[in-house]
Structures are given as structure tokens and as C-alpha cells.
Motif scaffolding. Structure first.
Motif, PDB file in Angstrom:
ATOM      1  N   LEU A  80       0.831  -1.202   0.000  1.00 13.33           N
ATOM      2  CA  LEU A  80       0.000   0.000   0.000  1.00 13.33           C
ATOM      3  C   LEU A  80       0.870   1.258   0.000  1.00 13.33           C
ATOM      4  N   LYS A  81       0.470   2.259  -0.766  1.00 15.45           N
ATOM      5  CA  LYS A  81       1.122   3.555  -0.667  1.00 15.45           C
ATOM      6  C   LYS A  81       0.749   4.151   0.690  1.00 15.45           C
ATOM      7  N   GLU A  82       1.755   4.431   1.501  1.00 20.29           N
ATOM      8  CA  GLU A  82       1.488   4.861   2.877  1.00 20.29           C
ATOM      9  C   GLU A  82       1.128   6.348   2.914  1.00 20.29           C
ATOM     10  N   GLN A  83      -0.038   6.633   2.370  1.00 18.65           N
ATOM     11  CA  GLN A  83      -0.582   7.979   2.387  1.00 18.65           C
ATOM     12  C   GLN A  83      -1.896   7.955   3.148  1.00 18.65           C
ATOM     13  N   ARG A  84      -2.161   9.031   3.879  1.00 20.56           N
ATOM     14  CA  ARG A  84      -3.292   9.050   4.804  1.00 20.56           C
ATOM     15  C   ARG A  84      -4.605   8.646   4.142  1.00 20.56           C
ATOM     16  N   GLN A  85      -4.932   9.240   3.016  1.00 22.10           N
ATOM     17  CA  GLN A  85      -6.217   8.955   2.381  1.00 22.10           C
ATOM     18  C   GLN A  85      -6.301   7.520   1.889  1.00 22.10           C
ATOM     19  N   ASP A  86      -5.178   6.959   1.413  1.00 25.32           N
ATOM     20  CA  ASP A  86      -5.175   5.567   0.967  1.00 25.32           C
ATOM     21  C   ASP A  86      -5.431   4.620   2.131  1.00 25.32           C
ATOM     22  N   VAL A  87      -4.796   4.916   3.275  1.00 24.97           N
ATOM     23  CA  VAL A  87      -4.992   4.071   4.462  1.00 24.97           C
ATOM     24  C   VAL A  87      -6.429   4.168   4.950  1.00 24.97           C
ATOM     25  N   ILE A  88      -6.980   5.378   4.990  1.00 19.56           N
ATOM     26  CA  ILE A  88      -8.359   5.571   5.439  1.00 19.56           C
ATOM     27  C   ILE A  88      -9.329   4.864   4.495  1.00 19.56           C
ATOM     28  N   ARG A  89      -9.083   4.993   3.194  1.00 24.29           N
ATOM     29  CA  ARG A  89      -9.955   4.349   2.204  1.00 24.29           C
ATOM     30  C   ARG A  89      -9.937   2.827   2.391  1.00 24.29           C
ATOM     31  N   CYS A  90      -8.770   2.275   2.669  1.00 19.75           N
ATOM     32  CA  CYS A  90      -8.678   0.827   2.889  1.00 19.75           C
ATOM     33  C   CYS A  90      -9.386   0.431   4.183  1.00 19.75           C
ATOM     34  N   GLY A  91      -9.254   1.271   5.216  1.00 21.35           N
ATOM     35  CA  GLY A  91      -9.951   0.985   6.462  1.00 21.35           C
ATOM     36  C   GLY A  91     -11.451   0.958   6.276  1.00 21.35           C
ATOM     37  N   ARG A  92     -11.955   1.882   5.486  1.00 25.73           N
ATOM     38  CA  ARG A  92     -13.393   1.923   5.226  1.00 25.73           C
ATOM     39  C   ARG A  92     -13.858   0.740   4.384  1.00 25.73           C
ATOM     40  N   ALA A  93     -12.938   0.161   3.626  1.00 19.30           N
ATOM     41  CA  ALA A  93     -13.293  -1.000   2.810  1.00 19.30           C
ATOM     42  C   ALA A  93     -13.270  -2.295   3.607  1.00 19.30           C
ATOM     43  N   GLY A  94     -12.707  -2.255   4.831  1.00 25.26           N
ATOM     44  CA  GLY A  94     -12.708  -3.451   5.661  1.00 25.26           C
ATOM     45  C   GLY A  94     -11.341  -4.027   5.988  1.00 25.26           C
ATOM     46  N   PHE A  95     -10.261  -3.405   5.494  1.00 21.52           N
ATOM     47  CA  PHE A  95      -8.919  -3.864   5.853  1.00 21.52           C
ATOM     48  C   PHE A  95      -8.661  -3.559   7.330  1.00 21.52           C
ATOM     49  N   THR A  96      -7.968  -4.473   8.005  1.00 23.43           N
ATOM     50  CA  THR A  96      -7.629  -4.247   9.407  1.00 23.43           C
ATOM     51  C   THR A  96      -6.125  -4.134   9.625  1.00 23.43           C
ATOM     52  N   GLY A  97      -5.367  -4.184   8.554  1.00 21.86           N
ATOM     53  CA  GLY A  97      -3.927  -4.020   8.645  1.00 21.86           C
ATOM     54  C   GLY A  97      -3.355  -3.746   7.267  1.00 21.86           C
ATOM     55  N   TYR A  98      -2.119  -3.253   7.237  1.00 24.83           N
ATOM     56  CA  TYR A  98      -1.476  -2.985   5.948  1.00 24.83           C
ATOM     57  C   TYR A  98       0.031  -2.972   6.123  1.00 24.83           C
ATOM     58  N   VAL A  99       0.740  -3.161   5.000  1.00 22.55           N
ATOM     59  CA  VAL A  99       2.179  -2.951   4.958  1.00 22.55           C
ATOM     60  C   VAL A  99       2.477  -2.108   3.729  1.00 22.55           C
ATOM     61  N   SER A 100       3.460  -1.237   3.870  1.00 24.91           N
ATOM     62  CA  SER A 100       3.801  -0.339   2.770  1.00 24.91           C
ATOM     63  C   SER A 100       4.653  -1.061   1.729  1.00 24.91           C
ATOM     64  N   ARG A 101       4.953  -0.355   0.668  1.00 24.36           N
ATOM     65  CA  ARG A 101       5.667  -0.975  -0.457  1.00 24.36           C
ATOM     66  C   ARG A 101       7.117  -1.299  -0.139  1.00 24.36           C
ATOM     67  N   ASP A 102       7.673  -0.681   0.905  1.00 24.38           N
ATOM     68  CA  ASP A 102       9.069  -0.971   1.250  1.00 24.38           C
ATOM     69  C   ASP A 102       9.184  -1.924   2.441  1.00 24.38           C
ATOM     70  N   ALA A 103       8.096  -2.613   2.785  1.00 23.67           N
ATOM     71  CA  ALA A 103       8.113  -3.540   3.918  1.00 23.67           C
ATOM     72  C   ALA A 103       8.915  -4.799   3.589  1.00 23.67           C
ATOM     73  N   THR A 104       9.508  -5.390   4.614  1.00 24.31           N
ATOM     74  CA  THR A 104      10.229  -6.650   4.482  1.00 24.31           C
ATOM     75  C   THR A 104       9.288  -7.821   4.814  1.00 24.31           C
ATOM     76  N   ILE A 105       9.748  -9.032   4.564  1.00 26.15           N
ATOM     77  CA  ILE A 105       8.958 -10.217   4.932  1.00 26.15           C
ATOM     78  C   ILE A 105       8.755 -10.244   6.444  1.00 26.15           C
ATOM     79  N   GLU A 106       9.797  -9.878   7.195  1.00 27.87           N
ATOM     80  CA  GLU A 106       9.664  -9.835   8.653  1.00 27.87           C
ATOM     81  C   GLU A 106       8.614  -8.813   9.072  1.00 27.87           C
ATOM     82  N   GLY A 107       8.603  -7.668   8.374  1.00 31.04           N
ATOM     83  CA  GLY A 107       7.603  -6.644   8.674  1.00 31.04           C
ATOM     84  C   GLY A 107       6.195  -7.115   8.343  1.00 31.04           C
ATOM     85  N   LEU A 108       6.068  -7.883   7.263  1.00 29.28           N
ATOM     86  CA  LEU A 108       4.758  -8.401   6.876  1.00 29.28           C
ATOM     87  C   LEU A 108       4.246  -9.421   7.889  1.00 29.28           C
TER      88      LEU A 108
END
Length: 210
Positions: A80-108
Motif C-alpha cells: 500500500l502507498k502509505e498515504q493518509r487517504q489511501d490508508v483511510i480508504r482501505c480501512g473503510r473497505a474493511g482492511f484491518t492491517g497494511y504494509v507499505s511498499r518498502d516492507a520486508t517479509i519480517e515486517g509483513l
């Protein structure tokens, strides 16, 4: 933790599955290419988390219907692009977690376990935006008039999934006449003229049936 990966690009999905399977008690049940396949899979097997590739275009209405159909399954947006509106939009769609595009496997894997445990780690700017979004949601809820009863909320949820009165009656074990009565009350309380408007409203504001 049993997880499903939703990735339109098979190479990405298979690579992620190989990296995750067996890591920190994670078991990858299957890699699928779309949300519709995921919905069918959730109906047939036990899954704790669904990872959805957000680097490709995706219909958030489909994600929302998946979240409503499987409320005990956590949905995690990956890439996910870690931008406020993108995170909020995903939250409203039902996501309960996210990782950004530069996350590692450990972070995921950490994000997966955090989401299942009900935790969300995010930058201060994002968390501030989420709090403001909750305030706006509270205002909108107050503007929606009289609150729905539990049964009316159940009916509205099924309307949002596109079910007919007969299908809703079968799903809830009610008579069609009773369902019609609940639909009438829902439309009246939400000040909506037609059923199609109710369907759109619940897709835009899934918390109405929470």
C-alpha cells in the motif's frame, strides 16, 4: 496462522507464498487471483488472514463485501502507498492491517500477527488521520437519524450484498413479509427512497451494520 494471498500477478503471489510459508507459524492455504475466488475459499475452509496485493487496481467494493461476509477474517493490504487517504480508504473497505511498499517479509509477518491480535502500527500522521476520520464518521452517524436495530442491521448488510427479499428471508430464517417490514424501516430510518440507495449506502459506510 492460516492465510490466503490474493495477487493478480501469479509470479508475485507464488514468490510471496514461498517466502511466508512456515515463517513465524504462518501457513499459506492458497494463492488466488481475485476476491471472488477468495470468497468461495473462505466459505469452504478455515482462514485467519487474507493478504491482498494493492499494487494492482482492485475494486474496494468487492473487498468490502468480502469483509462483511467474513467478519472474523482479517484483511491485510500489501504494497500500500502509505498515504493518509489511501490508508483511510482501505480501512473503510474493511482492511484491518497494511504494509507499505518498502516492507520486508519480517515486517509483513509482524503486521499479520498484529492484525490478528487487533493491533495496528502506523506513523503518527496516519494515526492522526484515522482519528479525524472516526470523528467525521460519528458526525455522519448522527446525521443518519434513528439508529437501526440489530435485525435491521442484519437486513441492511444483506441488502448491501445484493440479496433479494426472498434470499434475505432464507438467510435469516424469517418470512418474506417480515423482511419487507424491516426493509421499509431501514429505508425510512436512513431517509432513502429506494433499495438501490440502501445498497450504495452500506457499501460506502460499512460501519452502519457493525
Amino acid at each position: 496462522m492460516r492465510a490466503v494471498i490474493v495477487a493478480p500477478i501469479r509470479l508475485l503471489g507464488d514468490g510471496l507464498a514461498r517466502s511466508l510459508d512456515g515463517q513465524c507459524d504462518v501457513e499459506i492455504v492458497r494463492v488466488v487471483s481475485n476476491v471472488a475466488e477468495t470468497r468461495a475459499l473462505l466459505a469452504a475452509t478455515r482462514v485467519h488472514a487474507v493478504l491482498i496485493d494493492m499494487t494492482q487496481p482492485i475494486d474496494l467494493d468487492e473487498v468490502r463485501s468480502l469483509a462483511m461476509a467474513g467478519p472474523d477474517v482479517v484483511l491485510i493490504a500489501i504494497g500500500l502507498k502509505e498515504q493518509r487517504q489511501d490508508v483511510i480508504r482501505c480501512g473503510r473497505a474493511g482492511f484491518t492491517g497494511y504494509v507499505s511498499r518498502d516492507a520486508t517479509i519480517e515486517g509483513l509477518t509482524k503486521a499479520m500477527h498484529d492484525a490478528v491480535a487487533g493491533r495496528l502500527a502506523c506513523p503518527d500522521e496516519i494515526s492522526g488521520g484515522l482519528l479525524r476520520a472516526l470523528f467525521r464518521r460519528e458526525v455522519e452517524e448522527r446525521q443518519d437519524g434513528e439508529p437501526l436495530t440489530k435485525r435491521e442491521g442484519d437486513v441492511l448488510q444483506l441488502i448491501g450484498r445484493g440479496l433479494t427479499n426472498k434470499e434475505i428471508a432464507r438467510e435469516l430464517g424469517l418470512s418474506v413479509a417480515t423482511v419487507k417490514h424491516h426493509v421499509h424501516n431501514v429505508l425510512e430510518k436512513l431517509s432513502l427512497p429506494r433499495r438501490a440507495h440502501a445498497m450504495r449506502r452500506v457499501r460506502e459506510r460499512p460501519w452502519l451494520v457493525g
